[in-house]
Design an enzyme around this catalytic site. Structure first.
Site, PDB file in Angstrom:
ATOM      1  N   GLY A  33     -25.599  -9.483  -9.101  1.00 17.31           N
ATOM      2  CA  GLY A  33     -26.634  -8.641  -9.357  1.00 17.31           C
ATOM      3  C   GLY A  33     -27.833  -9.007  -8.412  1.00 17.31           C
ATOM      4  N   ARG A  34     -27.854  -8.663  -6.988  1.00 16.25           N
ATOM      5  CA  ARG A  34     -28.700  -8.975  -6.114  1.00 16.25           C
ATOM      6  C   ARG A  34     -30.116  -8.406  -6.355  1.00 16.25           C
ATOM      7  NH1 ARG A  34     -26.026  -7.264  -1.685  1.00 16.25           N
ATOM      8  NH2 ARG A  34     -27.007  -5.367  -1.871  1.00 16.25           N
ATOM      9  N   ASP A  37     -22.417  -3.861  -9.574  1.00 23.58           N
ATOM     10  CA  ASP A  37     -24.114  -3.886  -9.804  1.00 23.58           C
ATOM     11  C   ASP A  37     -24.448  -2.473 -10.654  1.00 23.58           C
ATOM     12  OD1 ASP A  37     -23.822  -6.216  -8.636  1.00 23.58           O
ATOM     13  OD2 ASP A  37     -25.129  -5.727  -6.964  1.00 23.58           O
ATOM     14  N   THR A  48     -19.750   0.404  -7.315  1.00 22.08           N
ATOM     15  CA  THR A  48     -20.575  -1.057  -7.633  1.00 22.08           C
ATOM     16  C   THR A  48     -20.538  -1.695  -8.784  1.00 22.08           C
ATOM     17  OG1 THR A  48     -22.468  -2.397  -6.999  1.00 22.08           O
ATOM     18  CG2 THR A  48     -22.565  -0.230  -7.249  1.00 22.08           C
ATOM     19  N   ARG A  68     -23.496 -28.071 -25.242  1.00 21.07           N
ATOM     20  CA  ARG A  68     -24.335 -28.118 -23.805  1.00 21.07           C
ATOM     21  C   ARG A  68     -24.948 -26.819 -23.861  1.00 21.07           C
ATOM     22  NH1 ARG A  68     -19.108 -29.835 -19.913  1.00 21.07           N
ATOM     23  NH2 ARG A  68     -19.480 -32.019 -19.983  1.00 21.07           N
TER      24      ARG A  68
END
Length: 388
Positions: A202-203, A159, A157, A194
């Protein structure tokens, strides 16, 4: 002759094909046949063994010839789905007459078709099953282990949040891709003076955002720590005004939040109950525009990070994990997962799903005052700066 089944579940990442090739090649040297199960757990829930078209869709015999070059490419030759056999929201036509345990009612009803999974594994004469996936895919592998299936897990994963391992396949390539993208976009963010915001996967865990910030020397927001919005904006604008090119960058996990912000979700939940999150990057850019005169731009780096061929680290670790899985089969092990623990390759128990995802250790890795990675006191840490 042992028959090994192998599947990939959940989102694809670079390096999966290296695992598959490693298993197949070592297997041919050790009297093992390798059967590819296509489309993840769906390949074992939807397979109708008596239907040749179904077998062609879900089963492929793997050998040296059809895996010879697959490690040169990203993705997975076996394809992948987000299927949870324990909580099927809809039954394939071949199973609708079956009496499977169910829970919930109406639109919330789900079925546990594990009995069908076991039946298909038996028909395929699978002696060992190698499941490559993240915490969702591996949670069902843990269930199969308890049901008596000989199963080996391999963590993957972007993540990097699977428990009991310091590294998951796909993580390094994701950081490599994100670093390159941010490097390219510095020119346009700087040209227009900007605030540049980069949203990244990355939940539940902030490893991908944190490590991208670590190597690009920018600030980050991660799910493990709720930031103060006014303070964050103040830090960003102070840095922007002190930079000769008058711009500033921030990388933010999709699950990050600030005080008073509630994560917004949309769409139907997937097979493991996850709904897509509204862009926290867009929400932050909007807040900056409302509270200041500064112009912000948000760039979504999510799906690009899992595309293309793996980098050196992912190729090396994926190949090694595949070979370790094959050796675990030869040793008669089950219920174990290839891992990096304390910087060393190891086989560890497949994590208990109840533990949930692994999370960033704030004390050692995140500066909660400056909203930056913590670079101090790393002597003695494993190479990936985290301890399983």
């Amino acid at each position: 002759m042992r028959r090994i089944g192998i599947l990939t579940g959940g989102g694809d990442v670079p390096g999966l094909n290296s695992v598959i090739k490693g298993v197949v090649y070592r297997g041919t040297e050790n009297d093992c046949e390798t059967i590819g199960i296509r489309r993840g757990w769906e390949g074992l829930t939807h397979l109708d063994f008596d239907d040749p078209h179904s077998r062609e869709r879900y089963i492929i015999e793997l050998d040296r010839e059809n895996t010879r070059t697959i490690d040169r490419f990203g993705g997975t030759m076996l394809h992948s789905t987000r299927t949870n056999p324990s909580k099927m929201r809809a039954l394939p036509s071949t199973l609708q007459a079956g009496d499977f345990p169910s829970s919930g009612e109406g639109a919330n009803q789900t079925w546990d078709v594990s009995r069908q999974v076991l039946r298909n594994l038996e028909k395929l004469r699978i002696d060992y099953l190698i499941a490559i996936g993240g915490d969702d895919t591996l949670s069902y592998a843990a269930k199969l282990d308890k049901l008596g299936v000989k199963v080996i897990g391999i963590p993957k994963t972007m993540d990097n949040d699977v428990q009991s391992t310091e590294y998951c396949i796909g993580f390094s390539t994701a950081i490599t891709r994100a670093t390159a993208a941010i490097g390219r976009q510095r020119t346009t963010v700087g040209s227009h003076e900007r605030v540049g915001i980069f949203r990244i996967f990355g939940r539940d865990a902030g490893f991908t955002a944190l490590y991208t910030a670590y190597v690009t020397s920018i600030r980050c927001c991660i799910p493990e720590f709720e930031v103060d919005l006014e303070k964050l904006i103040g830090l960003l604008l102070s840095e922007k005004r002190s930079t000769p090119s008058n711009y500033v960058l921030l990388v933010i996990s999709e699950g990050a939040r600030w005080t008073g912000y509630k994560t917004q979700e949309y769409g139907d939940p997937d097979a493991f109950g996850h709904r897509k999150k509204m862009s926290v990057g867009e929400a932050l850019a909007s807040e900056i525009r409302k509270r200041t005169t500064e112009e912000s731009i948000m760039s979504d780096l999510t799906y690009d990070l899992r595309s293309g061929e793996p980098d050196f680290v992912d190729k090396m670790i994926a190949t090694t994990f595949g070979n370790m899985a094959l050796e675990a089969v030869l040793a008669g092990k089950s219920g174990v997962m290839a891992a990096l623990a304390h910087g060393c390759y190891d086989m560890v128990p497949i994590p208990d799903p109840a533990l949930g995802p692994r999370r960033v250790d704030l004390a050692s890795m995140y500066n909660t005052d400056r909203y930056r990675p913590n670079y101090a006191a790393k002597q003695g840490f494993p190479i990936f700066l985290t301890k399983a």
